[in-house]
Write a protein that holds these residues in place. Structure first.
Motif, PDB file in Angstrom:
ATOM      1  N   SER A 196       1.289  11.905   0.628  1.00 12.17           N
ATOM      2  CA  SER A 196       0.968  13.111   1.380  1.00 12.17           C
ATOM      3  C   SER A 196       0.235  14.083   0.463  1.00 12.17           C
ATOM      4  CB  SER A 196       2.234  13.735   1.961  1.00 12.17           C
ATOM      5  OG  SER A 196       3.110  14.100   0.942  1.00 12.17           O
ATOM      6  N   THR A 211      -4.451   7.154  -1.087  1.00 11.81           N
ATOM      7  CA  THR A 211      -3.918   5.861  -0.700  1.00 11.81           C
ATOM      8  C   THR A 211      -4.154   4.920  -1.886  1.00 11.81           C
ATOM      9  OG1 THR A 211      -4.513   6.244   1.606  1.00 11.81           O
ATOM     10  CG2 THR A 211      -4.033   3.968   0.972  1.00 11.81           C
ATOM     11  N   SER A 218      -8.432   5.122  -2.041  1.00 11.42           N
ATOM     12  CA  SER A 218      -9.214   6.210  -1.450  1.00 11.42           C
ATOM     13  C   SER A 218      -8.552   7.540  -1.738  1.00 11.42           C
ATOM     14  CB  SER A 218      -9.372   6.018   0.059  1.00 11.42           C
ATOM     15  OG  SER A 218      -8.139   6.173   0.719  1.00 11.42           O
ATOM     16  N   TRP A 263       0.882   5.358   0.647  1.00 15.10           N
ATOM     17  CA  TRP A 263       0.196   6.519   1.206  1.00 15.10           C
ATOM     18  C   TRP A 263       0.898   7.756   0.668  1.00 15.10           C
ATOM     19  CZ3 TRP A 263       1.029   2.081   3.963  1.00 15.10           C
ATOM     20  CH2 TRP A 263      -0.083   1.495   4.576  1.00 15.10           C
ATOM     21  N   VAL A 315       0.849  -1.189   0.000  1.00 13.06           N
ATOM     22  CA  VAL A 315       0.000   0.000   0.000  1.00 13.06           C
ATOM     23  C   VAL A 315       0.886   1.240   0.000  1.00 13.06           C
ATOM     24  CG1 VAL A 315      -1.791   1.280   1.245  1.00 13.06           C
ATOM     25  CG2 VAL A 315      -1.831  -1.215   1.235  1.00 13.06           C
TER      26      VAL A 315
END
Length: 116
Positions: free
Chosen positions: A26, A113, A64, A24, A22
């Motif tokens: 910013s 994400t 998401s 992520w 995954v």
């Protein structure tokens, strides 16, 4: 133990963190905030494409998204047109909120994400 990969880091943040498949990301804002919402959205989505590619992902793997907007009443429809075209029928889970940015020229910030 699985490794954590931090990309484009400084003392405050990493632009991307990858762990267990995954990524992520910013918050992303436009490089040229003198443009309106269409130009800023296009810039942010182009940068997102670059960052996703850098970790072996792409827009179809976005899980998401959080969209933070300066003025939803003025910009929501135009931003949504760009966003929908970018998603190409595979939209992620999404939330959109209106916020006050520290730079008054920023109209959009995007946090994502994605699966790698």
């Amino acid at each position: 133990m699985n490794s954590i990969q931090r990309i484009d880091s400084n003392t405050k943040l990493s632009r991307v963190v990858v762990h267990q498949g995954v990524a992520w990301l910013s918050g992303l804002v436009a490089a040229d905030c003198s443009q309106g919402i269409v130009g800023q959205t296009q810039q942010v989505l182009a940068r997102l494409d670059e960052l996703l590619a850098s970790v072996g992902s792409d827009r179809s793997r976005v899980l998401s998204a959080q969209l933070w907007m300066k003025d939803m009443s003025a910009d929501f429809a135009a931003m949504n047109e760009e966003w929908s075209a970018w998603c190409a029928g595979e939209p992620p889970a999404r939330a959109t909120c209106q916020v006050t940015f520290d730079d008054p020229d920023i109209r959009l910030e995007l946090i994502v994400t994605a699966a790698v």
